[in-house]
Design a protein around this motif. Structure first.
Motif, PDB file in Angstrom:
ATOM      1  N   GLU A 126       4.221 -10.797   3.788  1.00 59.48           N
ATOM      2  CA  GLU A 126       3.123 -11.257   2.852  1.00 59.48           C
ATOM      3  C   GLU A 126       4.010 -11.043   1.389  1.00 59.48           C
ATOM      4  O   GLU A 126       4.745 -10.130   1.087  1.00 59.48           O
ATOM      5  CB  GLU A 126       2.190 -10.333   2.941  1.00 59.48           C
ATOM      6  CG  GLU A 126       0.966 -10.381   2.010  1.00 59.48           C
ATOM      7  CD  GLU A 126      -0.048  -9.580   1.982  1.00 59.48           C
ATOM      8  OE1 GLU A 126       0.155  -8.374   1.997  1.00 59.48           O
ATOM      9  OE2 GLU A 126      -1.210  -9.868   1.796  1.00 59.48           O
ATOM     10  N   GLY A 133      -2.526 -17.578   8.162  1.00 57.34           N
ATOM     11  CA  GLY A 133      -3.648 -16.855   8.195  1.00 57.34           C
ATOM     12  C   GLY A 133      -4.740 -17.551   9.244  1.00 57.34           C
ATOM     13  O   GLY A 133      -4.946 -16.924  10.387  1.00 57.34           O
ATOM     14  N   PHE A 145       0.116  -7.544   8.240  1.00 61.55           N
ATOM     15  CA  PHE A 145       0.783  -7.781   7.244  1.00 61.55           C
ATOM     16  C   PHE A 145       2.046  -6.868   6.822  1.00 61.55           C
ATOM     17  O   PHE A 145       1.878  -5.547   6.726  1.00 61.55           O
ATOM     18  CB  PHE A 145       0.193  -8.356   5.982  1.00 61.55           C
ATOM     19  CG  PHE A 145      -0.809  -9.629   6.275  1.00 61.55           C
ATOM     20  CD1 PHE A 145      -0.268 -11.050   6.128  1.00 61.55           C
ATOM     21  CD2 PHE A 145      -1.881  -9.309   6.458  1.00 61.55           C
ATOM     22  CE1 PHE A 145      -1.047 -11.855   6.568  1.00 61.55           C
ATOM     23  CE2 PHE A 145      -3.017 -10.485   6.907  1.00 61.55           C
ATOM     24  CZ  PHE A 145      -2.248 -11.617   6.787  1.00 61.55           C
ATOM     25  N   TYR A 365      -1.686 -14.093  -0.503  1.00 59.32           N
ATOM     26  CA  TYR A 365      -1.840 -12.695   0.101  1.00 59.32           C
ATOM     27  C   TYR A 365      -3.354 -12.336   0.881  1.00 59.32           C
ATOM     28  O   TYR A 365      -4.038 -13.418   0.385  1.00 59.32           O
ATOM     29  CB  TYR A 365      -1.790 -11.906  -1.145  1.00 59.32           C
ATOM     30  CG  TYR A 365      -0.670 -11.580  -1.828  1.00 59.32           C
ATOM     31  CD1 TYR A 365       0.282 -10.740  -1.544  1.00 59.32           C
ATOM     32  CD2 TYR A 365      -0.117 -12.585  -2.845  1.00 59.32           C
ATOM     33  CE1 TYR A 365       1.600 -10.542  -2.126  1.00 59.32           C
ATOM     34  CE2 TYR A 365       1.130 -12.462  -3.510  1.00 59.32           C
ATOM     35  CZ  TYR A 365       1.772 -11.356  -3.291  1.00 59.32           C
ATOM     36  OH  TYR A 365       2.886 -11.532  -3.954  1.00 59.32           O
ATOM     37  N   ARG A 366      -3.368 -11.417   1.736  1.00 57.22           N
ATOM     38  CA  ARG A 366      -4.640 -11.142   2.316  1.00 57.22           C
ATOM     39  C   ARG A 366      -5.637 -10.805   1.165  1.00 57.22           C
ATOM     40  O   ARG A 366      -6.582 -11.122   1.153  1.00 57.22           O
ATOM     41  CB  ARG A 366      -4.306 -10.074   3.230  1.00 57.22           C
ATOM     42  CG  ARG A 366      -5.720  -9.762   4.073  1.00 57.22           C
ATOM     43  CD  ARG A 366      -5.428  -8.386   5.040  1.00 57.22           C
ATOM     44  NE  ARG A 366      -4.455  -7.562   4.193  1.00 57.22           N
ATOM     45  CZ  ARG A 366      -3.966  -6.614   4.393  1.00 57.22           C
ATOM     46  NH1 ARG A 366      -4.628  -5.940   5.491  1.00 57.22           N
ATOM     47  NH2 ARG A 366      -2.877  -5.906   3.829  1.00 57.22           N
ATOM     48  N   ASP A 367      -5.251  -9.692   0.117  1.00 53.35           N
ATOM     49  CA  ASP A 367      -5.833  -9.068  -0.688  1.00 53.35           C
ATOM     50  C   ASP A 367      -5.496  -9.834  -1.909  1.00 53.35           C
ATOM     51  O   ASP A 367      -4.407  -9.588  -2.483  1.00 53.35           O
ATOM     52  CB  ASP A 367      -5.494  -7.653  -0.855  1.00 53.35           C
ATOM     53  CG  ASP A 367      -6.536  -6.827  -1.987  1.00 53.35           C
ATOM     54  OD1 ASP A 367      -7.167  -7.767  -2.828  1.00 53.35           O
ATOM     55  OD2 ASP A 367      -6.408  -5.741  -1.894  1.00 53.35           O
TER      56      ASP A 367
END
Ligand code: GLN
Length: 400
Positions: A126, A133, A145, A365-367
């Motif tokens: 990431e 995703g 990640f 990004y996941r967050d």
């Protein structure tokens, strides 16, 4: 209308509710809406090579207009196997190991669907190309990640922590996705990094799925190393590639997966029931494309090197901090100088007021907070396009 939509919600699959639309593709629609220069989605705005277009026209003229063999036209599979041998020293049986798909996008999802069971984990570096995703969700796998950290200086390299990577390998890890040259960072994984990944894959009995779509787009003397060429990896690597980026034909949708025979067999089954096959005449053109001389690839990379070196100074001049890419055709930037609350607000302003479309960093990004001060620009564009974008970006004001 809203009421109708609310009533229809229960018809939808839970899977779909776990991801949003592609931000990259959405930015292209926004660019069209505002008449902005599109430096968001990674597709060239210049013509594809004349000889490849001619090969496609000839194939249609010769009536190659019905289904190709499900796993790919023989001529193209042969050319793919030859290229793996000559370029990377990897022996590939085109009859058993190659599956031609509708773009590398389909090759990736077909691969994940072919190998993942519910509860399996897939390791992803990431920031990552946003498709990975939803790909994991659709294949019922759980993404885990591992951070790529930006360089302190603009000419440094993105790196990952060895301990963090090791810790990501767990009991249920099925595969690791490695995209090199990398989208969005431009990182080209070194041999030492790939060997480390290889050692972990062997130790934990994990597959590597390598997305090598930018393999020919390299700068500053970097070399692309194909994971399958590392001793011990041929039997546990699925190599994904395609025509889109190397031959500037992103709309043709011709990509492929190369896998050990038993796994290729499973990928072929998934691919068959998903799409039956990739466009037949374009596969014939693919066989000609893959037979172009070496000089074609050198010219391609040099053309992109020039474009990189045209856009990056203009971005820096405008106030962006750039992380210099070593490969692929994107540049990740830091936007803190502009004082915007986040990347979404910034890209909205950029497309509607400045007239340039870019991709908000959070979509990698996941967050979303991790990408809140980052924005990605694509430079696979004509000089005029890049110059016009540079002029518009010159109107940006730095904060304070
Ligand atoms: N890879 C391209 C990008 O990151 C887009 C690919 C796509 O939209 N299918 O912009």
């Amino acid at each position: 209308m809203a009421e109708l939509a609310a009533r229809q919600k229960h018809f939808l699959s839970d899977k779909v509710s776990h991801f949003t639309e592609s931000v990259i593709r959405e930015m292209t629609r926004q660019a069209m809406l505002y008449g902005a220069i599109n430096l968001a989605q990674g597709f060239p705005d210049f013509p594809a090579p004349a000889e490849i277009k001619k090969a496609a026209q000839e194939a249609i003229g010769a009536d190659v207009n019905q289904y190709a063999i499900t796993w790919g036209a023989k001529s193209l599979r042969g050319a793919i196997a030859r290229q793996m041998q000559s370029g990377h020293g990897v022996a590939v049986d085109p009859e058993k190991q190659v599956t031609v798909c509708c773009g590398s996008t389909e090759a990736m999802i077909s691969t994940l669907l072919a190998i993942c069971n519910a509860g399996d984990e897939v390791i992803i570096f990431e920031p990552y190309y946003e498709n990975y995703g939803p790909d994991s969700i659709l294949s019922a796998a759980k993404p885990r990640f591992v951070k790529l950290r930006p360089p302190q200086e603009s000419s440094g390299e993105w790196t990952f922590d060895e301990g963090e990577l090791r810790a990501a390998f767990q009991k249920h890890t099925k595969a690791i996705i490695v995209n090199t040259p990398n989208n969005p960072t431009g990182k080209v994984f070194t041999r030492a990094e790939l060997e480390l990944i290889r050692d972990l894959c062997v130790e934990f009995d994990v597959l590597a799925i390598t997305d090598e779509i930018y393999e020919h787009i390299l700068y500053d003397g970097t070399k692309h190393i194909s994971m399958a060429s590392l001793p011990g990896m041929e039997e546990r690597t699925i190599t994904i590639n395609g025509m889109s980026k190397t031959y500037s034909v992103t709309g043709w949708r011709v990509g492929w997966a190369i896998a050990p025979a038993r796994i290729a067999d499973a990928i072929r089954k998934v691919h068959d029931f998903l799409t039956v096959g990739a466009p037949a005449p374009l596969q014939e053109a693919g066989a000609s494309a893959l037979s172009l001389p070496e000089s074609y690839y050198a010219k391609l990379a040099e053309g992109y090197r020039k474009r990189r070196d045209r856009l990056v100074p203009a971005l820096e001049q405008a106030g962006f901090r750039c992380f210099l890419p070593r490969g692929a055709y994107y540049v990740m930037t830091d936007i803190s100088a502009f004082g915007f609350a986040d990347d979404q607000a910034f890209t909205k302003y950029l497309v509607s007021e400045i007239g340039v479309a870019a991709v908000p960093g959070s979509s990698f990004y996941r967050d979303p907070r991790d990408g809140a001060q980052q924005v990605r620009f694509a430079f696979c564009k004509r000089d005029e396009t890049l110059d016009e974008a540079a002029m518009r970006l010159g109107k940006l004001k730095r904060a304070g």
